[in-house]
Write a protein that holds these residues in place. Structure first.
Motif, PDB file in Angstrom:
ATOM      1  N   HIS A 131       0.667  -1.162  -0.055  1.00 22.30           N
ATOM      2  CA  HIS A 131       0.215  -0.077  -0.130  1.00 22.30           C
ATOM      3  C   HIS A 131       0.806   1.319  -0.012  1.00 22.30           C
ATOM      4  N   ILE A 132       2.137   1.230   0.694  1.00 22.32           N
ATOM      5  CA  ILE A 132       2.931   2.503   0.386  1.00 22.32           C
ATOM      6  C   ILE A 132       3.381   2.791  -1.018  1.00 22.32           C
ATOM      7  N   VAL A 133       3.705   1.464  -1.613  1.00 19.22           N
ATOM      8  CA  VAL A 133       4.043   1.647  -3.124  1.00 19.22           C
ATOM      9  C   VAL A 133       2.722   2.113  -3.824  1.00 19.22           C
ATOM     10  N   PHE A 134       1.612   1.651  -3.498  1.00 13.15           N
ATOM     11  CA  PHE A 134       0.376   2.045  -3.974  1.00 13.15           C
ATOM     12  C   PHE A 134       0.131   3.531  -3.889  1.00 13.15           C
ATOM     13  N   GLY A 135       0.331   4.186  -2.659  1.00 14.02           N
ATOM     14  CA  GLY A 135       0.372   5.598  -2.392  1.00 14.02           C
ATOM     15  C   GLY A 135       1.456   6.408  -3.343  1.00 14.02           C
ATOM     16  N   LEU A 136       2.831   5.926  -3.124  1.00 11.52           N
ATOM     17  CA  LEU A 136       3.745   6.655  -3.701  1.00 11.52           C
ATOM     18  C   LEU A 136       3.480   6.628  -5.244  1.00 11.52           C
ATOM     19  N   SER A 137       2.933   5.767  -5.842  1.00 14.56           N
ATOM     20  CA  SER A 137       2.711   5.864  -7.217  1.00 14.56           C
ATOM     21  C   SER A 137       1.776   7.119  -7.588  1.00 14.56           C
ATOM     22  N   TRP A 138       0.630   6.857  -6.821  1.00 15.77           N
ATOM     23  CA  TRP A 138      -0.181   7.741  -7.234  1.00 15.77           C
ATOM     24  C   TRP A 138       0.139   9.230  -6.972  1.00 15.77           C
ATOM     25  N   ASN A 139       0.827   9.384  -5.940  1.00 13.84           N
ATOM     26  CA  ASN A 139       1.417  10.864  -5.823  1.00 13.84           C
ATOM     27  C   ASN A 139       2.373  11.307  -6.703  1.00 13.84           C
ATOM     28  N   LEU A 140       3.108  10.480  -7.451  1.00  8.32           N
ATOM     29  CA  LEU A 140       3.815  10.588  -8.634  1.00  8.32           C
ATOM     30  C   LEU A 140       3.214  11.607  -9.512  1.00  8.32           C
ATOM     31  N   MET A 141       1.885  11.069  -9.754  1.00  8.69           N
ATOM     32  CA  MET A 141       0.728  11.905 -10.874  1.00  8.69           C
ATOM     33  C   MET A 141       0.349  13.018 -10.145  1.00  8.69           C
ATOM     34  N   PHE A 142      -0.258  12.921  -8.798  1.00  4.98           N
ATOM     35  CA  PHE A 142      -0.828  14.167  -8.118  1.00  4.98           C
ATOM     36  C   PHE A 142       0.140  15.238  -8.016  1.00  4.98           C
ATOM     37  N   GLY A 143       1.096  14.654  -6.970  1.00  6.56           N
ATOM     38  CA  GLY A 143       1.960  15.704  -6.357  1.00  6.56           C
ATOM     39  C   GLY A 143       2.888  16.457  -7.449  1.00  6.56           C
ATOM     40  N   GLN A 144       3.054  15.485  -8.568  1.00  7.13           N
ATOM     41  CA  GLN A 144       4.069  16.049  -9.473  1.00  7.13           C
ATOM     42  C   GLN A 144       3.710  16.651 -10.751  1.00  7.13           C
ATOM     43  N   THR A 145       2.629  16.254 -11.127  1.00  9.67           N
ATOM     44  CA  THR A 145       2.032  16.772 -12.502  1.00  9.67           C
ATOM     45  C   THR A 145       0.716  17.113 -12.398  1.00  9.67           C
ATOM     46  N   GLY A 146      -0.082  17.279 -11.228  1.00 11.72           N
ATOM     47  CA  GLY A 146      -1.349  17.679 -10.987  1.00 11.72           C
ATOM     48  C   GLY A 146      -2.510  16.687 -11.663  1.00 11.72           C
ATOM     49  N   LEU A 147      -2.197  15.483 -11.807  1.00 13.49           N
ATOM     50  CA  LEU A 147      -3.259  14.719 -12.549  1.00 13.49           C
ATOM     51  C   LEU A 147      -3.945  13.788 -11.341  1.00 13.49           C
ATOM     52  N   VAL A 148      -5.210  14.065 -11.349  1.00 10.20           N
ATOM     53  CA  VAL A 148      -5.966  13.412 -10.333  1.00 10.20           C
ATOM     54  C   VAL A 148      -6.727  12.199 -10.860  1.00 10.20           C
ATOM     55  N   SER A 149      -6.388  11.056 -10.239  1.00 11.09           N
ATOM     56  CA  SER A 149      -6.865   9.554 -10.749  1.00 11.09           C
ATOM     57  C   SER A 149      -7.941   9.199  -9.431  1.00 11.09           C
ATOM     58  N   PHE A 150      -9.047   9.046 -10.270  1.00  5.92           N
ATOM     59  CA  PHE A 150     -10.108   8.163  -9.193  1.00  5.92           C
ATOM     60  C   PHE A 150     -10.349   6.623  -9.306  1.00  5.92           C
TER      61      PHE A 150
END
Length: 336
Positions: free
Chosen positions: A45-64
């Protein structure tokens, strides 16, 4: 100055990673199998969260719908290992990662050219629900009953073969794989590509004016994050030895979002902190049937409202205030 800050960040992140790794490696010697299972799931789940933040925290992409790639990875690994048991597990993990990235590229090419922001989020949510429905109706994948009988493989390293089904072997293998995935994500975020990602997140129009292909880099972040998540899902399949369509549901996609908001978007380890806090709350309230969700939701709501920047953001602000107070106390003349 920038070099010193970068070196300081590297040392801090390396120290945090070392502490996490030491704790995870030593757990089987100090706790029971239940805690070990929770810790192994937490690593994924840590990897799961880190990968999502690669999109949101770095390029502003929000994936639901990020859970769709977790499910694609898990089911693809389980199905491939069943029909071709002779394939090397490392090849399967690599193939699953490429599959996740390929699906993300197809979805991203269709979605990012036409929409961004909330529209992209809704499209990814639709993808997640499509995957959920497909998994629920395909007989070869177990339908709603789930994919059962997933075996932990044998890992051949040339000079020896490790039975990952024996003892805690698969747990340690999973910790090694999650560590490598986290290192890869850290390298992407703090390398040249990560700096481009961050410039897009801060001001996409200015980045485009400077000659950066914003859509192409957003697509890259989406593909990297999705491929990493697919590998995490593939690791999850032999760990649980059972997969159900619920891992593709939108409620599962909410987890990395919650981890990131809880721990902090701006810090690389923010999602890891959020995942840890959530796991502790979930495990601590596991016997409170009917009240667990209410208690966890209430606590998380209070934390998010009290720390708008996440727990790490709140700690950073507190440390800044303490530093200022110390500086003022050391130089009383500036009070006048």
């Amino acid at each position: 100055m920038t070099s010193q800050a970068s070196n300081s960040t590297w040392k801090r992140d390396a120290a945090i990673a070392s502490i996490i790794l030491v704790v995870l490696v030593s757990l089987p010697f100090a706790t029971n199998k239940g805690i070990v299972f929770v810790a192994g799931t937490l690593a994924l789940h840590i990897v799961f969260g880190l990968s999502w933040n690669l999109m949101f925290g770095q390029t502003g992409l929000v994936s639901f719908g990020h859970a769709s790639f977790f499910a694609i990875g898990g089911y693809a690994f389980a199905w491939a290992s069943k029909i071709a048991p002779g394939l090397h597990p490392l090849l399967l993990f690599a193939g699953v990662g490429l599959l996740g990235s390929f699906v993300a590229l197809i979805v991203g090419i269709l979605a990012l050219r036409r929409s961004i922001g909330v529209y992209f989020a809704i499209l990814t949510l639709a993808l997640s629900q499509i995957v959920y429905l497909l998994l629920s109706y395909i007989p070869a994948l177990g339908r709603e009953d789930g994919f059962t009988g997933i075996r932990r493989p044998h890992l051949s390293l040339g000079f020896t073969t490790i039975d990952l089904a024996s003892g805690n072997n698969y747990y340690y293998f999973m910790i090694v794989m999650c560590t490598l995935l986290a290192i890869g994500l850290w390298w992407v975020m703090h390398g040249r590509m990560g700096r481009v990602f961050k410039s897009i997140q801060q001001d996409a129009e200015r980045a485009a004016f400077l000659g950066i292909d914003v859509q192409a880099y957003r697509l890259r972040s989406f593909a990297i994050a999705s491929g990493t998540t697919a590998i995490a899902g593939a690791l999850y399949a032999p760990w649980l030895q059972l997969l159900t369509p619920e891992i593709a549901h939108w409620t599962f996609s909410a987890r990395p979002i919650l981890y990131t908001l809880l721990g902090g978007v701006q810090s690389f380890w923010g999602p890891a902190v959020g995942a840890f806090v959530f796991a502790v709350l979930e495990y601590g309230t596991r016997t409170l049937h009917g009240l667990s969700e209410i208690i966890i939701g209430s606590i998380l709501l209070v934390v998010v409202l009290a720390f708008p920047g996440g727990l790490l953001g709140g700690l950073s602000r507190l440390r800044t205030r303490m530093t200022r107070k110390t500086a003022v106390a050391a130089r009383p003349e500036i009070v006048r």
